[in-house]
Structures are given as C-alpha cells and as structure tokens.
Design a protein around this motif. Structure first.
Motif, PDB file in Angstrom:
ATOM      1  N   ASN A   1       0.833  -1.191   0.000  1.00  0.00           N
ATOM      2  CA  ASN A   1       0.000   0.000   0.000  1.00  0.00           C
ATOM      3  C   ASN A   1       0.876   1.252   0.000  1.00  0.00           C
ATOM      4  OD1 ASN A   1      -2.409  -1.500   0.142  1.00  0.00           O
ATOM      5  ND2 ASN A   1      -2.251  -1.647   2.367  1.00  0.00           N
ATOM      6  N   ILE A   2       0.509   2.234  -0.850  1.00  0.00           N
ATOM      7  CA  ILE A   2       1.241   3.493  -0.895  1.00  0.00           C
ATOM      8  C   ILE A   2       0.241   4.645  -0.887  1.00  0.00           C
ATOM      9  CG2 ILE A   2       3.176   2.485  -2.183  1.00  0.00           C
ATOM     10  CD1 ILE A   2       2.087   3.959  -4.668  1.00  0.00           C
ATOM     11  N   THR A   3       0.730   5.820  -0.511  1.00  0.00           N
ATOM     12  CA  THR A   3      -0.062   7.042  -0.536  1.00  0.00           C
ATOM     13  C   THR A   3       0.701   8.105  -1.311  1.00  0.00           C
ATOM     14  OG1 THR A   3      -1.100   6.557   1.600  1.00  0.00           O
ATOM     15  CG2 THR A   3      -1.167   8.841   0.838  1.00  0.00           C
ATOM     16  N   VAL A   4       0.039   8.693  -2.294  1.00  0.00           N
ATOM     17  CA  VAL A   4       0.624   9.790  -3.072  1.00  0.00           C
ATOM     18  C   VAL A   4      -0.027  11.078  -2.590  1.00  0.00           C
ATOM     19  CG1 VAL A   4       1.024  10.744  -5.362  1.00  0.00           C
ATOM     20  CG2 VAL A   4       0.968   8.259  -5.039  1.00  0.00           C
ATOM     21  N   LYS A   5       0.805  12.035  -2.162  1.00  0.00           N
ATOM     22  CA  LYS A   5       0.275  13.294  -1.631  1.00  0.00           C
ATOM     23  C   LYS A   5       1.177  14.444  -2.067  1.00  0.00           C
ATOM     24  CE  LYS A   5      -1.738  15.249   2.560  1.00  0.00           C
ATOM     25  NZ  LYS A   5      -1.992  15.046   4.028  1.00  0.00           N
ATOM     26  N   SER A   6       1.018  14.813  -3.324  1.00  0.00           N
ATOM     27  CA  SER A   6       1.648  16.013  -3.902  1.00  0.00           C
ATOM     28  C   SER A   6       3.165  15.970  -3.952  1.00  0.00           C
ATOM     29  CB  SER A   6       1.211  17.279  -3.132  1.00  0.00           C
ATOM     30  OG  SER A   6      -0.192  17.396  -3.164  1.00  0.00           O
ATOM     31  N   VAL A   7       3.766  14.801  -3.751  1.00  0.00           N
ATOM     32  CA  VAL A   7       5.225  14.658  -3.886  1.00  0.00           C
ATOM     33  C   VAL A   7       5.517  13.289  -4.483  1.00  0.00           C
ATOM     34  CG1 VAL A   7       5.815  16.201  -1.959  1.00  0.00           C
ATOM     35  CG2 VAL A   7       5.432  13.769  -1.530  1.00  0.00           C
ATOM     36  N   ALA A   8       6.749  13.142  -4.992  1.00  0.00           N
ATOM     37  CA  ALA A   8       7.184  11.857  -5.520  1.00  0.00           C
ATOM     38  C   ALA A   8       7.242  10.825  -4.391  1.00  0.00           C
ATOM     39  CB  ALA A   8       8.554  12.000  -6.175  1.00  0.00           C
ATOM     40  N   VAL A   9       7.025   9.550  -4.765  1.00  0.00           N
ATOM     41  CA  VAL A   9       6.968   8.469  -3.782  1.00  0.00           C
ATOM     42  C   VAL A   9       8.093   7.476  -4.052  1.00  0.00           C
ATOM     43  CG1 VAL A   9       5.610   6.527  -2.904  1.00  0.00           C
ATOM     44  CG2 VAL A   9       4.492   8.699  -3.440  1.00  0.00           C
ATOM     45  N   GLN A  10       8.906   7.235  -3.024  1.00  0.00           N
ATOM     46  CA  GLN A  10       9.894   6.152  -3.035  1.00  0.00           C
ATOM     47  C   GLN A  10       9.485   5.206  -1.907  1.00  0.00           C
ATOM     48  OE1 GLN A  10      12.718   5.559  -5.025  1.00  0.00           O
ATOM     49  NE2 GLN A  10      12.970   3.641  -3.907  1.00  0.00           N
ATOM     50  N   SER A  11       8.848   4.086  -2.249  1.00  0.00           N
ATOM     51  CA  SER A  11       8.253   3.227  -1.232  1.00  0.00           C
ATOM     52  C   SER A  11       9.266   2.236  -0.680  1.00  0.00           C
ATOM     53  CB  SER A  11       7.067   2.469  -1.822  1.00  0.00           C
ATOM     54  OG  SER A  11       7.517   1.369  -2.580  1.00  0.00           O
ATOM     55  N   PRO A  12       8.940   1.594   0.456  1.00  0.00           N
ATOM     56  CA  PRO A  12       9.744   0.466   0.935  1.00  0.00           C
ATOM     57  C   PRO A  12       9.659  -0.682  -0.077  1.00  0.00           C
ATOM     58  CG  PRO A  12       8.256   1.258   2.643  1.00  0.00           C
ATOM     59  CD  PRO A  12       7.847   1.930   1.384  1.00  0.00           C
ATOM     60  N   PRO A  13      10.580  -1.643  -0.005  1.00  0.00           N
ATOM     61  CA  PRO A  13      10.558  -2.750  -0.974  1.00  0.00           C
ATOM     62  C   PRO A  13       9.294  -3.603  -0.850  1.00  0.00           C
ATOM     63  CG  PRO A  13      12.677  -2.626   0.139  1.00  0.00           C
ATOM     64  CD  PRO A  13      11.753  -1.707   0.875  1.00  0.00           C
ATOM     65  N   LEU A  14       8.833  -4.069  -1.987  1.00  0.00           N
ATOM     66  CA  LEU A  14       7.725  -5.031  -2.056  1.00  0.00           C
ATOM     67  C   LEU A  14       8.334  -6.426  -2.103  1.00  0.00           C
ATOM     68  CD1 LEU A  14       4.568  -4.854  -4.276  1.00  0.00           C
ATOM     69  CD2 LEU A  14       5.992  -6.885  -4.329  1.00  0.00           C
ATOM     70  N   THR A  15       7.845  -7.322  -1.266  1.00  0.00           N
ATOM     71  CA  THR A  15       8.377  -8.689  -1.201  1.00  0.00           C
ATOM     72  C   THR A  15       7.379  -9.664  -1.827  1.00  0.00           C
ATOM     73  OG1 THR A  15       9.585  -8.181   0.831  1.00  0.00           O
ATOM     74  CG2 THR A  15       9.230 -10.512   0.318  1.00  0.00           C
ATOM     75  N   LEU A  16       7.880 -10.492  -2.730  1.00  0.00           N
ATOM     76  CA  LEU A  16       7.047 -11.509  -3.366  1.00  0.00           C
ATOM     77  C   LEU A  16       6.970 -12.744  -2.480  1.00  0.00           C
ATOM     78  CD1 LEU A  16       8.404 -11.252  -7.024  1.00  0.00           C
ATOM     79  CD2 LEU A  16       6.313 -10.249  -6.108  1.00  0.00           C
ATOM     80  N   MET A  17       5.763 -13.272  -2.318  1.00  0.00           N
ATOM     81  CA  MET A  17       5.533 -14.447  -1.483  1.00  0.00           C
ATOM     82  C   MET A  17       5.068 -15.614  -2.362  1.00  0.00           C
ATOM     83  SD  MET A  17       6.183 -13.287   1.548  1.00  0.00           S
ATOM     84  CE  MET A  17       5.431 -14.492   2.647  1.00  0.00           C
ATOM     85  N   PRO A  18       5.345 -16.843  -1.926  1.00  0.00           N
ATOM     86  CA  PRO A  18       4.847 -17.995  -2.704  1.00  0.00           C
ATOM     87  C   PRO A  18       3.329 -18.012  -2.733  1.00  0.00           C
ATOM     88  CG  PRO A  18       6.498 -18.671  -1.076  1.00  0.00           C
ATOM     89  CD  PRO A  18       6.129 -17.259  -0.757  1.00  0.00           C
ATOM     90  N   ARG A  19       2.787 -18.458  -3.848  1.00  0.00           N
ATOM     91  CA  ARG A  19       1.348 -18.678  -3.907  1.00  0.00           C
ATOM     92  C   ARG A  19       0.992 -19.918  -3.101  1.00  0.00           C
ATOM     93  NH1 ARG A  19      -0.818 -17.390 -10.035  1.00  0.00           N
ATOM     94  NH2 ARG A  19       0.593 -15.676 -10.527  1.00  0.00           N
ATOM     95  N   ALA A  20      -0.269 -20.012  -2.744  1.00  0.00           N
ATOM     96  CA  ALA A  20      -0.702 -21.104  -1.872  1.00  0.00           C
ATOM     97  C   ALA A  20      -0.812 -22.412  -2.647  1.00  0.00           C
ATOM     98  CB  ALA A  20      -2.049 -20.765  -1.243  1.00  0.00           C
TER      99      ALA A  20
END
Length: 597
Positions: free
Chosen positions: A360-379
């Motif tokens: 989840n990210i929030t954009v509020k009138s500035v550029a966004v550099q988010s924390p890393p997204l981690t891929l998880m195994p599917r079930a």
C-alpha cells in the motif's frame, strides 16, 4: 439463324433468389430473315436474341409431373423484439449451398433441387464454396441462419433449429443491436482519450465484470459502442497523460487525466450500471479532470532475475481497472506516475513457481519512493476426497470477486504413479468458489475447516499457507424426466429457427431446463438441453431442493449463486425436493427470458 436457351426456375423481378440445379432446355428457335433484317444494326440483332433467350416461356417445365417438381422452402425473418419483418436480410445455410435476400416484407424462398441432383455449378475459374461439404441426401438445408447490419450475429441462444424433412415454412429471428453513445466533456483534449466498456458476465453462477472493448474518442469528443447485446455494462475513460506537460525539463510538473467511471465515480465498484435492452441506445457524458501526476517508484526485494512481473494498481484496495505502472527489468522496480490518492500495488511474477506480493502506498503532492515489495509464494491447497468408489475427479477454484486479476486455479498432476492425493498449486490470494467434477457421483459436501464451501467462498490469504479442502463423494442419485408444455407464440418467435416435427406437425424450439439449488440446499446446479416437443430421458440429480426452470436461453447466463438475482424467478417453474433414489416426472411451461425484469 438458330438459337438455344436454358430453362430457369427463378422468377424475374420477384426480389427472391433461388439457388438450385437447372437443366438446359435445348429447344431451337429459327428466325427467318425478313425484309431489312440483315440491314438492322448488330447491337439490335443481339438485343433481340437476348430478349428471346430470357423471355420465352419454359414450355418443357410446364409438362413436368408433380412427382418431378422442385421442393419449395420459404419463410420469414422477424425482429425478435418488435416481431416486425426484416427486409434485405441475408438468409443462408451453414454449408453455403443456399443463400438469398429477404424482400421488403422479410420473406424469402428457396427452390430445392430434387434428390440426386448435382449442386449448382460455378462459373469457369471460380471455386465451389465448401467443396468438401456434400449436399444432404434430400438436397434440403438442415439449418438456416440470417444476418443483417444493425442486428447481432451469433446471438444467444447458440443453437440453430433443425428443418424437418417435410417442413415448408421457416421463421428466423434477428435481435437488434444496442448502442452506447456519448461524449467526453473535455473536447480540447478528447482526441487523446480512450473510452472502455465492461460487461457483466456470468461464470459458474457468479457475476464478473469483463472488458468488452475500447474506442478512441473523436476530436469533437464523441464516442460510440455498437453491436452490443442486452445486458449490464459499466463505462469509463482510460488514464491519459497531458502530452504538453511531458517536456524536456525533468523537474517540470506532469499533468494528466485519471480514469473516470460513468457518471463520475473513481472506480468500478462505485460506477453506475448501465442496463441495456435489445435495440436500445444509451447516451452518456464523461468528464475527466486534469490533475497533477507524481513519480512513483516501488522496488521489488526478491524480484526474479531473468523474468518479468505483471503489476496492477487498485484505488484504496478495491480491484478496479484504470491506473497502471510499468516494471523496470534492469532496476527491478515498479515505476510510473500517479495522481494524489491511496493505492494498492499488486505484483505477480512469471518465474516458476510464480509468486505474488502487495504493497500500500499514498501519493500526496510529492514523488513516492516506497519500501521494498516482497514476493511471497502462492498457496498450495491439499484436497482430501472421501469416496466409496473409484472415479476420476477434478477440482477447480473460480474467483468470487466481481472484478480482479485473480486467475482460476486447478489441481496439479500427481507427484508419482502411487500418489492419489490432489493438490491445487499456485493459488493467488483471494476468494474462490469450489467446483468439483467427477466421472461418477456428486459432492455431498465440500468444506474447509468450519466453512461450508457449497454455499460460501474459500478464502486464500497471503504467505502461501492455506487450509485443506475436504470433499465427500456419493453416488446415490435421484432422477428426473421433463416434458415441456406447448410454448406460446411469443416464445416461438423469440427462439430462432423453430423447426417442425414431421409427424406431429408441432413447432419445435430449443429449450434449456435448469435445476437451480435453493439457498442452503446441498444440490448442484445442472442444465439440460432438449427440444420443446420431446420428453427428456431419466437424468441423474444430486439430492437437494431445487427450482426447476424451462428457459428459451441457455442457463449458463443465470447468476444462480446470487439469491437476490434469482428472485426474478420466484413463482416460476416448479420447486422439487429430491432424496436419494427418488424419481420425479415434471411438466414445465416455457419461460421467455425477454419478459423477465
């Protein structure tokens, strides 16, 4: 001067074309030279010869006995909504041996060759259509279809009624197309905007919104969707960046037009549903607003080295089309531009086994550099089956959400020759309906923990862990046989190509008998295709309580898992409760689906 002419069975000026076989009439006519004949211009002599060729009566055909006369098949093409005749429609057989146009009153006629006659010959240098398809033994078409611009092609039901051996008259029905037309209010930028349409489709008794096409908005802001069938639709404009703001200055503010859903909603879930009837036109106006866009960069912590990713962007966690971001394979980042808002970023990998991750990210009138997204195994989901007989069994999970990028999941092959266990691999997080198919028996119960999966969806969380599915199979069927009451005239017109039974003389139209389990019933939805003049044989039914319906359209369009949607059928058909070993005979009235709300 000697002339010969062939006989013909086509009536001149009738507006009806007959396709059949003709035999040459070798009568010879001698024109004796009279005074001035050979002083006539050659063009006039040729015109006289052509007039004699086509205008002299076919004296040979008048002496043919009734047994040798050609068979006549005629009929009418009607508008399925207004029941008015459809003129200038093409009527043809699927094998292309017969084709003609209707007259102004919607009538058509075919002169059918006698059995044993050869198919019509083609001109030198032309190929015979469908050369590998031989004429039927009777030389009569077994099926006929109709087509005309402004009417739907391949209209439901996908069934062409048979033409019986002694049938002389056929009624075909064409359904008029529906339209969605409108304009984009921002006409100064309209040529940069694309409109998109979603249609509500039924999959395994559950509704899902599926893309039904796009169209570019014209310079004046107008757009048009044509050739639409009756149904429920949602309309939106696709996201569009303002090209004028994309200049060479990397620090300049970028502007664009976020997607807007009719009438002025931010996502698919809150958009208005457009209900279209056959032949209707709906007008809509869309007003996208110009907003500032900001750079977004989402690194993927454990991205596949050599494979790509598929990303999706949802507004406030609700799956919806509209926004998009790209994937940079070199930097392993999901990046792009978004306006102010709260978003859920979903990533699905293409490596083996595939993985999935959300952030989840929030954009509020500035550029966004988010924390890393981690891929998880599917079930991976274990399926435990309890049965007292041997059968081939398959299990599938169908997405329960009305919209999303969740795929259907099916079981994988056994890990070895001695492995009889079932496992559903690589299941994305989400909610699913469980479907069981077996060569023998029926699922008396499907569950996972305390959840009854016959009546509630199976929920898969993130992280790869999922509870097993427990299935109990039985084979103590109940049985039903069905007979249809005589359909009324309106129902016969709504069903295209009604046939005629050569023995009873009754009109035959296709009928779909649907057994819809009532709420809390353990029964399984079932559909039977039959003719309105026939009685079905004994059909196996899993025990439970059902509403049994006879429809003029396929039951695959029934949203039978939605109790609210099925209220339209309250008081229709018959409610039957089946127990193991029970046999029931049911007589049903045909329901015209065009009369339902």
């Amino acid at each position: 001067m000697w002339l010969s002419r062939p006989s013909t069975t086509a009536a001149l000026g009738s507006g009806v074309t007959s396709v059949g076989n003709t035999k040459p009439d070798l009568r010879l006519f001698r024109i004796e030279p009279g005074p001035g004949l050979f002083h006539m211009p050659k063009v006039l002599v040729l015109a006289t010869w052509v007039w004699l060729w086509v205008a002299l009566p076919n004296l040979g055909a008048q002496s043919v006995s009734p047994e040798g006369q050609s068979d006549i098949l005629h009929g009418t093409v009607l508008n399925s909504v207004t029941h008015e005749p459809v003129g200038r429609a093409l009527v043809f057989s699927p094998d292309s041996h017969f084709a003609t146009m209707t007259d102004d009153q919607g009538h058509f006629q075919f002169v059918v060759p006698q059995p044993g006659a050869s198919p019509p010959k083609t001109a030198p240098g032309q190929t015979q259509p469908n050369q590998n398809v031989s004429m039927p033994p009777s030389n009569r078409p077994s099926q006929l279809m109709a087509r005309k611009p402004g009417f739907l092609e391949g209209d439901i039901p996908q069934f062409i009624g048979r033409i019986a051996l002694r049938q002389k008259e056929v009624t075909l029905a064409l359904t008029p197309e529906a339209l969605i037309v409108g304009r984009v209010a921002r006409s100064d930028d309209a040529d940069r905007i694309v409109a998109e349409l979603y249609r509500r489709e039924i999959q395994e008794g559950h509704a899902r919104w599926m893309s039904s096409g796009t169209t570019e908005v014209r310079s004046g802001g107008e757009f048009r969707f044509a050739g639409l069938a009756a149904g429920a639709y949602k309309l939106l404009t696709q996201e569009s960046l303002d090209r004028d703001s994309l200049n060479s200055d990397p620090h300049a503010q970028v502007y664009g037009y976020p997607p807007v859903f009719f009438p002025a909603a931010p996502d698919l879930a809150t958009a208005a549903t457009i209900e279209l009837s056959a032949g209707t036109t709906f007008e809509a106006t869309l007003s996208p607003l110009r907003q500032a866009y900001y750079p977004v960069r989402v690194p993927v912590a454990n991205a596949p080295i050599s494979m790509g990713l598929r990303s999706a962007v949802f507004v406030q966690g609700r799956p919806s089309p509209g926004f998009s971001l790209g994937y940079n394979q070199q930097s392993h980042t999901i990046e792009g531009l978004l306006p102010d808002g709260i978003y859920t970023i979903q990533a699905l990998s293409y490596d083996s086994p595939p993985r999935v991750g959300t952030l989840n990210i929030t954009v509020k009138s500035v550029a966004v550099q988010s924390p890393p997204l981690t891929l998880m195994p599917r079930a991976s989901i274990a399926v435990n089956v309890r049965e007292e007989f041997t059968s081939h069994l398959s299990v599938a999970l169908w997405p329960a959400e009305e919209f999303g990028f969740t795929d259907q999941a099916t079981q994988g092959p056994p890990s070895g020759p001695a492995d009889d266990a079932l496992t559903i691999l690589n299941v994305q997080p989400g909610a699913y309906w469980a479907q069981v198919n077996s060569s023998r028996g029926f699922p008396a119960s499907i569950s996972s923990g305390e959840t009854d999966l016959l009546h509630h969806p199976y929920v898969v969380g993130s992280g790869g862990a999922a509870a097993p599915i427990e299935i109990t199979m039985r084979d103590d069927w109940a049985h039903i046989s069905v007979k249809i009451e005589h359909p009324n005239d309106a129902a016969r017109v709504a069903a295209p190509n009604p046939g005629l039974d050569s023995t009873s003389g009754m009109n035959a139209s296709p009928v779909w008998v649907c057994l819809v389990p009532l709420p809390d019933s353990p029964g399984q939805f079932q559909e039977i295709s039959m003719s309105s003049i026939e009685e079905s044989s004994d059909i196996e039914v899993s025990p439970g309580e059902y509403r049994v319906l006879a429809l003029d359209r396929p039951g695959s369009a029934l949203e039978y898992r939605n109790a609210e949607a099925m209220r339209a059928y309250d008081g229709k058909g018959q409610v039957v409760r089946f127990v193991a070993g029970q046999r029931e005979h049911v007589t049903l009235s045909l329901i015209s689906t065009s009369e339902l709300p």
